[in-house]
Design an enzyme around this catalytic site. Structure first.
Site, short mmCIF file in Angstrom:
data_model
loop_
_atom_site.label_atom_id
_atom_site.label_comp_id
_atom_site.label_asym_id
_atom_site.label_seq_id
_atom_site.Cartn_x
_atom_site.Cartn_y
_atom_site.Cartn_z
N MET A 10 0.84 -1.22 0.00
CA MET A 10 0.00 0.00 0.00
C MET A 10 0.87 1.26 0.00
O MET A 10 0.82 2.06 0.93
CB MET A 10 -0.93 -0.03 1.23
CG MET A 10 -1.88 -1.21 1.25
SD MET A 10 -2.61 -1.50 2.87
CE MET A 10 -1.28 -2.40 3.71
N GLN A 52 -10.85 3.03 0.35
CA GLN A 52 -10.57 4.37 0.87
C GLN A 52 -11.47 5.40 0.20
O GLN A 52 -12.12 6.21 0.86
CB GLN A 52 -9.10 4.74 0.60
CG GLN A 52 -8.08 3.94 1.40
CD GLN A 52 -6.66 4.30 0.98
OE1 GLN A 52 -6.43 4.87 -0.10
NE2 GLN A 52 -5.70 3.96 1.82
N THR A 83 2.22 1.37 6.05
CA THR A 83 1.46 2.50 5.51
C THR A 83 1.02 3.37 6.67
O THR A 83 0.68 2.85 7.73
CB THR A 83 0.23 2.03 4.71
OG1 THR A 83 -0.72 3.10 4.61
CG2 THR A 83 -0.46 0.86 5.40
N THR A 85 -1.57 5.84 6.29
CA THR A 85 -3.01 6.06 6.18
C THR A 85 -3.82 4.93 6.80
O THR A 85 -4.81 5.17 7.50
CB THR A 85 -3.41 6.24 4.70
OG1 THR A 85 -2.76 7.41 4.19
CG2 THR A 85 -4.91 6.40 4.56
N CYS A 196 3.82 9.82 4.98
CA CYS A 196 3.32 8.86 3.99
C CYS A 196 4.54 8.09 3.52
O CYS A 196 5.60 8.69 3.25
CB CYS A 196 2.64 9.57 2.82
SG CYS A 196 2.15 8.44 1.50
N THR A 197 4.40 6.78 3.40
CA THR A 197 5.58 5.96 3.14
C THR A 197 6.21 6.25 1.79
O THR A 197 7.40 5.97 1.59
CB THR A 197 5.23 4.47 3.25
OG1 THR A 197 4.02 4.21 2.53
CG2 THR A 197 5.02 4.07 4.69
#
Length: 238
Positions: A10, A52, A83, A85, A196-197
């Site tokens: 993700m 999402q 992730t 999120t 965020c990754t």
């Protein structure tokens, strides 16, 4: 060495970074031919992204719980959700799980507090910046969290989903991010979270006038330290 359960995909672009970082850290610490004991479960991001967009967070949590249970069955000693999120559904992911989740927010907060910083800017997906699940976790650790204004939030989110998760890195997007970071610093941020990754694929510490906290690197480092028994799990907020 504990077995690290990486729950990734993700996107897979950032999951590669997790795998690289945990193995590089183990090699740095132990030397020789050492590498990390890991189990990787990679989901289909298209399905998660659709959940999402449609606000089906319960469904996403159920899917990640299923994946986490698969990691446990495969021998993982703890789970690293790769992730930011999707930590929105961390509680649902952990339901009925017999191994712990190393929460990214707790690892990030520990690093920020260790640096003596209390007011920090946050970059991430629109979900991470606008919704309370991530900011509240950090605030519960005693941190004040600043987010960009509406236009800057839209820009940061768009670059993540339209470019970075697809492996596209544009110099003009890096320059745009530099502007967002500078405005957060001007607003009083003493540091900035790359929350965020994929953001670490675009910008680094050299792109910020204040200290940066790259969550992928921090999370991967905390996972290795826990796996090697040199630290405990990062403490949740009290």
């Amino acid at each position: 060495m504990k077995v690290i359960g990486l729950l990734g995909g993700m996107s897979w672009e950032s999951s590669i970074e997790y795998y690289r970082l945990v193995n590089e850290r183990v090699k740095d610490l132990l030397g020789g031919f050492h590498s990390a004991h890991t189990v990787l479960y990679s989901v289909d991001f298209a399905a998660i992204e659709r959940m999402q967009a449609e606000g089906r967070w319960d469904d996403a949590g159920t899917e990640l719980n299923r994946a986490a249970r698969a990691l446990e069955a495969a021998g993982a000693d703890f789970v690293v959700l790769c992730t930011n999120t999707m930590h929105k559904v961390a509680d649902r992911l952990e339901a009925g799980l017999g191994i712990p989740l190393l929460h990214l927010g707790d690892a990030t907060a520990a690093a920020i507090k260790a640096a003596g910083i209390r007011r920090v800017g946050l970059l991430g997906t629109g979900f991470t910046m606008a919704q309370p699940f991530y900011r509240d976790r950090l605030a519960a650790h005693g941190l004040e969290v600043l987010v960009p204004g509406d236009e800057d939030r839209d820009l940061v989110h768009r670059v993540i989903y339209d470019e970075l998760v697809l492996g596209v890195v544009k110099p003009e997007s890096r320059e745009a991010y530099r502007g967002v970071i500078a405005r957060l610093a001007d607003a009083g941020a003493e540091g900035v979270i790359y929350g965020c990754t994929e953001i670490e694929l675009l910008v680094g510490p050299q792109d910020s006038p204040v200290p940066t906290f790259p969550t992928t690197s921090l999370h991967a480092g905390a996972a290795v330290d826990y796996a090697l028994g040199t630290t405990s799990l990062p403490l949740p907020p009290t």
